[in-house]
Design an enzyme around this catalytic site. Sequence first.
Site, PDB file in Angstrom:
ATOM      1  N   CYS A  88       0.851  -1.198   0.000  1.00  0.00           N
ATOM      2  CA  CYS A  88       0.000   0.000   0.000  1.00  0.00           C
ATOM      3  C   CYS A  88       0.883   1.243   0.000  1.00  0.00           C
ATOM      4  CB  CYS A  88      -0.907  -0.002   1.218  1.00  0.00           C
ATOM      5  SG  CYS A  88      -1.889   1.505   1.394  1.00  0.00           S
ATOM      6  N   CYS A 113      -4.174   0.381   8.716  1.00  0.00           N
ATOM      7  CA  CYS A 113      -3.930  -1.055   8.585  1.00  0.00           C
ATOM      8  C   CYS A 113      -2.601  -1.386   9.248  1.00  0.00           C
ATOM      9  CB  CYS A 113      -3.931  -1.469   7.113  1.00  0.00           C
ATOM     10  SG  CYS A 113      -5.521  -1.288   6.295  1.00  0.00           S
ATOM     11  N   CYS A 121      -7.719   3.658  -1.693  1.00  0.00           N
ATOM     12  CA  CYS A 121      -7.459   2.656  -0.655  1.00  0.00           C
ATOM     13  C   CYS A 121      -7.706   1.233  -1.167  1.00  0.00           C
ATOM     14  CB  CYS A 121      -8.343   2.932   0.554  1.00  0.00           C
ATOM     15  SG  CYS A 121      -8.249   1.675   1.846  1.00  0.00           S
ATOM     16  N   ASN A 159     -24.756 -11.399  19.041  1.00  0.00           N
ATOM     17  CA  ASN A 159     -23.721 -10.724  18.257  1.00  0.00           C
ATOM     18  C   ASN A 159     -23.591  -9.304  18.791  1.00  0.00           C
ATOM     19  OD1 ASN A 159     -21.858 -10.094  16.248  1.00  0.00           O
ATOM     20  ND2 ASN A 159     -23.436  -9.584  14.760  1.00  0.00           N
ATOM     21  N   CYS A 214     -16.792  -9.680  18.091  1.00  0.00           N
ATOM     22  CA  CYS A 214     -15.805  -8.839  17.409  1.00  0.00           C
ATOM     23  C   CYS A 214     -14.724  -8.371  18.372  1.00  0.00           C
ATOM     24  CB  CYS A 214     -16.487  -7.644  16.745  1.00  0.00           C
ATOM     25  SG  CYS A 214     -17.320  -6.525  17.896  1.00  0.00           S
TER      26      CYS A 214
END
Length: 374
Positions: free
Chosen positions: A3, A14, A87, A306, A333
Amino acid sequence: MQCDYFDSGACRSCTLMGTPYPLQLSGRGDRVREVLAAHPGTTWLPPVESPESDYRNKAKMVVGGTVDAPTIGLLDRDGRPVDIRGCGVCTPGVRAVLPVLAEFVTTAGLTPYDVAARRGELKYLLVTDSPDGRVMVRFVLRSTEPLPRLRKHLPALLRRLPQLEVVTANLLPEHKAVVEGEEEVVLTERSTLSMRVNDLDLHLRPQSFFQTNTSVAAALYRQARAWTEELQPASVWDLYCGVGGFALHCAAPGRDVVGVETSAEAAASARQSARDAGFDGVRFEVGDATEFALAAPAPPDLVIVNPPRRGLGAPLSRWLEESGVRHVLYSSCNVTSLAKDLDAMPSLRPHVGRVLDMFPQTAHQEVAVLLGRD
């Protein structure tokens, strides 16, 4: 994945960029097993891989610069705008519309919001790309002042980008660290974007949450369906159901399925998807998951949860522990909050689990575990 934005220091979102993908994937599994070490005996299925790039179906882009030279991307540590419209983790469909939207900002005279000066109108562009190439664009504005110009120039934008199916203006008058406000003005005939996942069309309204990685979300729902079919429950709750992905994938003839979600928009999306799929035994309610559970006269055979990153919290964890429910399917998550919730539910032990790589190039861990009473 390579990137240019990361290599130049323009964007470091990232954090694992440049780390070989197999190491990223194994590291996620190691991290999950380390955090859940106090709960041994789990059978771990092979992790679900993701494409390294082109996976992110939703872009939340800060609009900066000037009306004549807008930037689309983010703000650096000093609050300066950085353009990252190319991106590489965003889908090609997202990347294709961003340059045209930048031109539209100039054409429609949408002055980018200056955070430091607290002036300007256009704060964010929120772009969602569906699996069939249709796109939703939301202009997050400080006020209704630009709406006449948006409406005036929208037909030309739709001609340039025929894939735009839903266009809205979201109003966020406050100066605070949130991405969208409560009021949404729909500018197109259609107000929902259809997201084809496995064999279902999940309808997405502007303020509804949807998993950012479509292919991995599809694998997550297939796994939930497989576990549910093994258990053959007569009744299922899907708490924090969003647009109903778990509930609709786990529906079956004769099975009573209830989804609970605080967002009225998401629940309405789920109801529309259930109608289209012909699922008579599935219903969706707007409400708080914990309050719903505490008020219920009896638990179902299976509870699917969730929750947001903070986890279930003590009241709902305690209810699940004491309710007598035989099985819980927990999609997390945040493995740290998952571990905390598992500590509060010692009778519900993780029997089988799976790591799903929802966000390659980052340290994020997504994990699904099936809990049961011994």
